[in-house]
Design a protein around this motif. Structure first.
Motif, short mmCIF file in Angstrom:
data_model
loop_
_atom_site.label_atom_id
_atom_site.label_comp_id
_atom_site.label_asym_id
_atom_site.label_seq_id
_atom_site.Cartn_x
_atom_site.Cartn_y
_atom_site.Cartn_z
N PHE A 53 0.93 -1.35 -0.06
CA PHE A 53 -0.11 0.01 0.15
C PHE A 53 0.93 1.43 0.00
O PHE A 53 1.71 1.46 0.95
CB PHE A 53 -0.96 0.03 1.28
CG PHE A 53 -1.98 1.10 1.36
CD1 PHE A 53 -2.93 1.38 0.63
CD2 PHE A 53 -1.52 2.25 2.07
CE1 PHE A 53 -3.86 2.35 0.57
CE2 PHE A 53 -2.30 3.73 1.93
CZ PHE A 53 -3.37 3.45 1.40
N HIS A 54 0.60 2.08 -1.00
CA HIS A 54 1.30 3.53 -1.03
C HIS A 54 0.23 4.59 -1.15
O HIS A 54 -0.73 4.44 -2.03
CB HIS A 54 2.33 3.36 -2.13
CG HIS A 54 3.21 4.57 -2.22
ND1 HIS A 54 2.81 5.67 -2.81
CD2 HIS A 54 4.51 5.05 -1.58
CE1 HIS A 54 3.84 6.70 -2.86
NE2 HIS A 54 4.57 6.42 -1.99
N VAL A 55 0.42 5.67 -0.68
CA VAL A 55 -0.51 6.86 -0.62
C VAL A 55 0.55 7.98 -0.93
O VAL A 55 1.36 8.30 -0.50
CB VAL A 55 -1.35 7.09 0.39
CG1 VAL A 55 -0.52 7.28 1.69
CG2 VAL A 55 -2.36 8.29 0.14
N ASP A 56 0.05 8.96 -2.16
CA ASP A 56 0.46 9.91 -2.50
C ASP A 56 0.19 10.96 -1.35
O ASP A 56 -0.96 11.65 -1.37
CB ASP A 56 0.25 10.53 -3.71
CG ASP A 56 0.70 11.82 -4.15
OD1 ASP A 56 1.61 12.38 -3.38
OD2 ASP A 56 0.50 12.22 -5.42
N ASN A 57 1.03 11.46 -0.39
CA ASN A 57 0.63 12.41 0.68
C ASN A 57 1.33 13.68 0.41
O ASN A 57 1.48 14.57 1.40
CB ASN A 57 1.22 11.72 2.00
CG ASN A 57 2.63 11.15 1.96
OD1 ASN A 57 3.24 11.58 1.20
ND2 ASN A 57 2.99 10.63 3.20
N GLU A 58 1.66 14.07 -0.74
CA GLU A 58 2.44 15.27 -0.95
C GLU A 58 1.18 16.59 -0.87
O GLU A 58 1.36 17.52 -0.55
CB GLU A 58 3.23 15.27 -2.17
CG GLU A 58 4.29 14.25 -1.83
CD GLU A 58 5.55 14.82 -0.84
OE1 GLU A 58 5.56 16.14 -0.81
OE2 GLU A 58 5.90 14.02 -0.14
N GLU A 59 0.04 16.02 -1.76
CA GLU A 59 -1.11 17.13 -1.96
C GLU A 59 -2.14 16.14 -2.31
O GLU A 59 -2.26 15.37 -2.59
CB GLU A 59 -0.63 18.07 -3.25
CG GLU A 59 -1.44 19.23 -3.40
CD GLU A 59 -1.95 20.04 -2.33
OE1 GLU A 59 -2.82 19.49 -1.35
OE2 GLU A 59 -1.25 20.91 -2.21
N MET A 60 -3.28 17.02 -1.97
CA MET A 60 -4.76 16.46 -2.18
C MET A 60 -4.86 16.31 -3.84
O MET A 60 -4.36 17.10 -4.49
CB MET A 60 -5.58 17.52 -1.74
CG MET A 60 -5.83 17.51 -0.15
SD MET A 60 -7.32 18.59 0.30
CE MET A 60 -6.96 18.23 2.18
#
Length: 846
Positions: free
Chosen positions: A375-382
């Motif tokens: 599991f990986h989520v792009d947490n840099e920007e909405m």
């Protein structure tokens, strides 16, 4: 929405952009995420077992809290052994990325409890989600999504507390914004969040929404009472009534040496410990001294009545001094308990940064359990995208006059579209201080009469009365006014608190709406005590309601732009709004209320409502559909005809409510070739998606000196989102139709389940937006189409009007332990709630 045009079509998907639409760049609280392919997810049936000290046998533990503690201790790092990752959703199911040999017994640390992994019950794969996202299958993987969402929660194990599916960090620094006023009333404010996986046009996303929740503080019950009444004195009867509302069903634990028992609060008993005699004949004070070796000291305080959480049918009596409020309990009415509750509403900028900070603190990308499934989520920007802003509606206030629309507000310009003569008007004061307040009453009456005349709201004459607010006197007054052919009474209500105002209002509405057929408009006396300008503004708003209730038309919506490709001289349209409020009880006494509001003309400027109550037969649970829909729609179609001639998640809806509407068409129009075409839209207001717009400031120095203008704001009014974040294969859209004065905007999500009229997405979105401007009583556009809002109001008003003072939606003690069966529409009875015949098609409820 029904049309009498007889073409048919299937729901249209995609976007048909209007050349007048403007663009707005938005950010939403969704984050692109991904999973590795082909990771197997094993599901096991488990049981936490405890040793029976007498028989030495192992029996299944029934205490949920204890089961959770055992699971936490045995899976503290989410591993049974190195690289064997496990997590759980409840106390009966365990998940793993490894195949475990079953059955397996894992002893607890103290050997009193053990975990029994019984058998492999199911098996999924992360490919189920990836295949669905990439359109390799159209079957939504509910089970797999639930497993991954459970994994995300358990990856935070040891750092958070989960309460009603919301997650709260235990770190005190995360809740460092607590203030003294919150604690001083016996409550604790915590910031938490909710998360869920979502399929959108952009792919798989993780939705994060933060929320501020008010909890009861973990303090003694006496201390809580002192905080609420702001003194360490003996509470008054009014104090006890308010405290009973605040504490109803609150979990209470006994604060005694060597043991703790959990109970649910019922009410204050008013008897003291030396006045309550137990079944054994012993006084309660003696029982605590002789059996529990505890000398009670606060003996002048009344006891409380409680029931055991495990045995709700048995009543117990507890002295206040041995009671403590259990921690981590949510307060559902913070405004009632904490006067400053409104100050906790976050601005869009605060909400944005809290969501970003929450995702950063979760740190999913480095968590070993999340890495086990890739599991990986792009947490840099909405997630960001372009949305459209729809054109404003055209609203007429006369043949050649139009309303001015400013940021959603509707300015009539000193006129209403159509008025009706009030043949006999009364302005009546209901209170006990008439002589003291008569100057203010006369001032209000003069201003109201002047404003009515300026708006050409004519009446043949009016009289002024004052009545003592006693039920018998109110009934006699309305009976007398009915004999005098009074048509409309404006009721000035003067009571000292909200409870008394509510009782007075219900008495007035019962007499006017049910018994004598006189239209009423209630006015709180405290609201007219203002300067002349404010009083004039108040009266201008008041006459909107008066004219609407009297059958006049305040505004007329011009929908020619919406229907320019559909409308022919023979076409007509009718709009419906439906609302259902579920009760926690299952009896005839505490039934579910349903309302449907139907429009009387194409512009939705007149409406009528039908309300019914429904209750399950026998031991069936309540249903989430409207059982009387056929009859209600049939009556509203009759009303519409008279007016014109005078002038998936939705399986139950598809199976029950749409066919019910067609049955009403059968009865009114006969042959199917004569049926109106039907468009059916479901409005979802409870979701966790929020939208932000980012406006860089021109003058950074000025922004640092003046923080009134912030960079992150709510999206503009009229903004519609039908790409990127919505489901790619469904006809749905988000629409923001109103301005939020406080905090974050919460635009509804509209699902188009059926579209026989054949609207393009642009037409249906524009129609939906414009229908949010049609409430004749409102000075601004609403969050949902006005027929739907009026249905909500009708349900609320009906509950006040048709339920006696002692009725509530709280289950009676004897009903708490009943086991209910799943129900269908055939397992439900219903009956119409009738108002007086004179007011049958008047907006007395809606």
């Amino acid at each position: 929405m029904a049309s009498n045009d007889n073409q048919s079509s299937v729901p249209n998907e995609g976007t048909n952009q209007n050349s007048f639409d403007r663009k707005e760049h938005l950010y939403t609280n969704h984050f692109i995420c991904s999973l590795h392919d082909n990771i197997l997810l094993y599901q096991y049936d488990i049981a936490v077992e405890e040793s029976d000290g007498r028989s030495q046998n192992w029996i299944e533990c029934e205490n949920r809290w204890r089961c959770t503690q055992v699971l936490k201790s045995l899976t503290g790092n989410n591993q049974l052994e190195p690289n064997v990752f496990v997590w759980y959703d409840d106390e009966k199911t365990l998940f793993s990325t490894s195949e475990i040999s079953t059955p397996m017994l894992i002893p607890g640390h103290n050997r009193r409890y053990r975990l029994n992994i019984k058998s492999l019950s199911n098996q999924q794969s992360t490919s189920d989600i990836n295949d669905y996202i990439n359109d390799r299958t159209n079957v939504f993987p509910y089970d797999t999504v639930r497993i991954i969402e459970a994994l995300l929660k358990r990856s935070l194990q040891g750092r958070v507390r989960i309460v009603r599916n919301n997650i709260y960090f235990l770190d005190e620094e995360y809740n460092q914004n607590e203030d003294e006023s919150n604690e001083s009333y016996g409550f604790k404010r915590r910031y938490g969040f909710n998360q869920e996986l979502n399929r959108s046009s952009a792919g798989l996303t993780l939705n994060i929404q933060t929320k501020c929740t008010v909890f009861y503080s973990n303090i003694s019950l006496l201390e809580f009472i002192y905080k609420q009444i702001r003194s360490d004195r003996m509470p008054t009867d009014n104090d006890y009534r308010k405290l009973t509302r605040i504490l109803k069903n609150c979990s209470i634990v006994t604060d005694e040496p060597h043991w703790e028992t959990k109970y649910r609060f019922e009410k204050f008993d008013y008897r003291r410990v030396y006045e309550i005699q137990l079944e054994s004949g012993e006084l309660l004070i003696d029982y605590y001294r002789n059996v529990k070796n505890l000398t009670l000291r606060q003996i002048n305080y009344p006891c409380i009545q409680v029931h055991s959480q495990n045995n709700p049918t048995t009543i117990h009596y507890l002295p206040l001094e041995v009671c403590r409020i259990k921690d981590w309990q949510i307060c559902h009415e913070p405004s009632l308990c904490v006067p400053e509750a409104g100050r906790y509403i976050l601005t869009p900028e605060e909400c944005y940064y809290q969501i970003m900070s929450t995702l950063y603190d979760c740190d999913y990308n480095t968590n070993p359990l999340c890495q086990a499934v890739g599991f990986h989520v792009d947490n840099e920007e909405m997630l960001d995208f372009d949305a459209r802003i729809l054109v404003l509606p055209t609203i007429k206030t006369g043949v050649a006059y139009w309303a001015e629309l400013v940021e959603g507000e509707i300015h009539l310009g000193g006129r209403v579209h159509t008025h009706k003569l009030i043949s006999n008007l009364a302005i009546t004061y209901f209170g006990t201080n008439y002589n003291q307040n008569k100057d203010n009453i006369q001032r209000f009456t003069d201003i109201l009469v002047e404003v009515m005349e300026s708006y050409n709201l004519y009446y043949s004459g009016h009289k002024e009365d004052h009545i003592v607010p006693i039920a018998e006197h109110i009934d006699q007054y309305f009976c007398s006014m009915s004999e005098q052919k009074c048509q409309f009474i404006i009721c000035l209500m003067d009571r000292k608190d909200e409870d008394e105002l509510t009782k007075l209002r219900v008495n007035i509405k019962r007499c006017g709406t049910l018994l004598y057929g006189i239209m009423t408009q209630c006015v709180n006396y405290s609201e007219i005590l203002s300067d002349e300008k404010s009083a004039n503004d108040y009266c201008r708003n008041l006459i909107r309601k008066i004219n609407f209730k009297n059958g006049g038309i305040n505004i007329k919506l011009d929908l020619s732009d919406v229907w320019r490709n559909k409308k022919s001289p023979n076409d007509s349209y009718m709009y419906f709004g439906a609302a259902l409020t579920s009760s926690t009880d299952v009896s005839r006494q505490y039934s579910t209320l349903a309302a449907i509001v139907g429009s009387g003309n194409d512009s939705c400027s007149t409406t009528a409502a039908r309300v019914c109550k429904q209750y399950p037969k026998g031991d069936f649970s309540s249903i989430e559909t409207i059982a009387g829909m056929t009859k209600m729609i049939e009556q509203l179609l009759d009303y519409n005809y008279e007016i014109r001639n005078e002038d998936e998640p939705f399986t139950k809806i598809r199976q029950v409510e749409i066919p019910a509407i067609r049955q009403a068409f059968d009865k009114i129009y006969g042959d199917q070739t004569n049926h109106p075409l039907l468009t059916f839209v479901v409005v979802k207001r409870r979701h966790n998606t929020r939208f932000f717009t980012y406006k860089p400031m021109d003058n950074q120095l000025e922004s640092e000196l003046n923080r009134i203008s912030e960079e992150t704001k709510n999206m503009p009014i009229g903004c519609v989102i039908d790409t990127t974040i919505v489901h790619p294969d469904q006809h749905n859209f988000y629409l923001n139709s109103h301005n939020s004065l406080l905090g974050m905007n919460h635009p509804p999500l509209y699902y188009v389940l059926l579209d026989e009229i054949g609207c393009t997405p642009d037409e249906l979105q524009l129609l939906t937006y414009h229908l949010c401007y049609t409430d004749p009583r409102s000075t601004a556009s609403e969050a949902v189409p006005s027929v739907l809002h009026q249905a909500d109001v009708a349900v609320s008003n009906a509950r006040d009007l048709f339920y006696s003072a002692h009725d509530s939606s709280i289950i009676d003690i004897a009903e708490r332990s009943r086991i209910l069966q799943n129900s269908t529409s055939n397992d439900c009875d219903y009956e119409f709630l009738q108002v007086h015949e004179n007011l049958r098609n008047k907006p007395v409820l809606a």
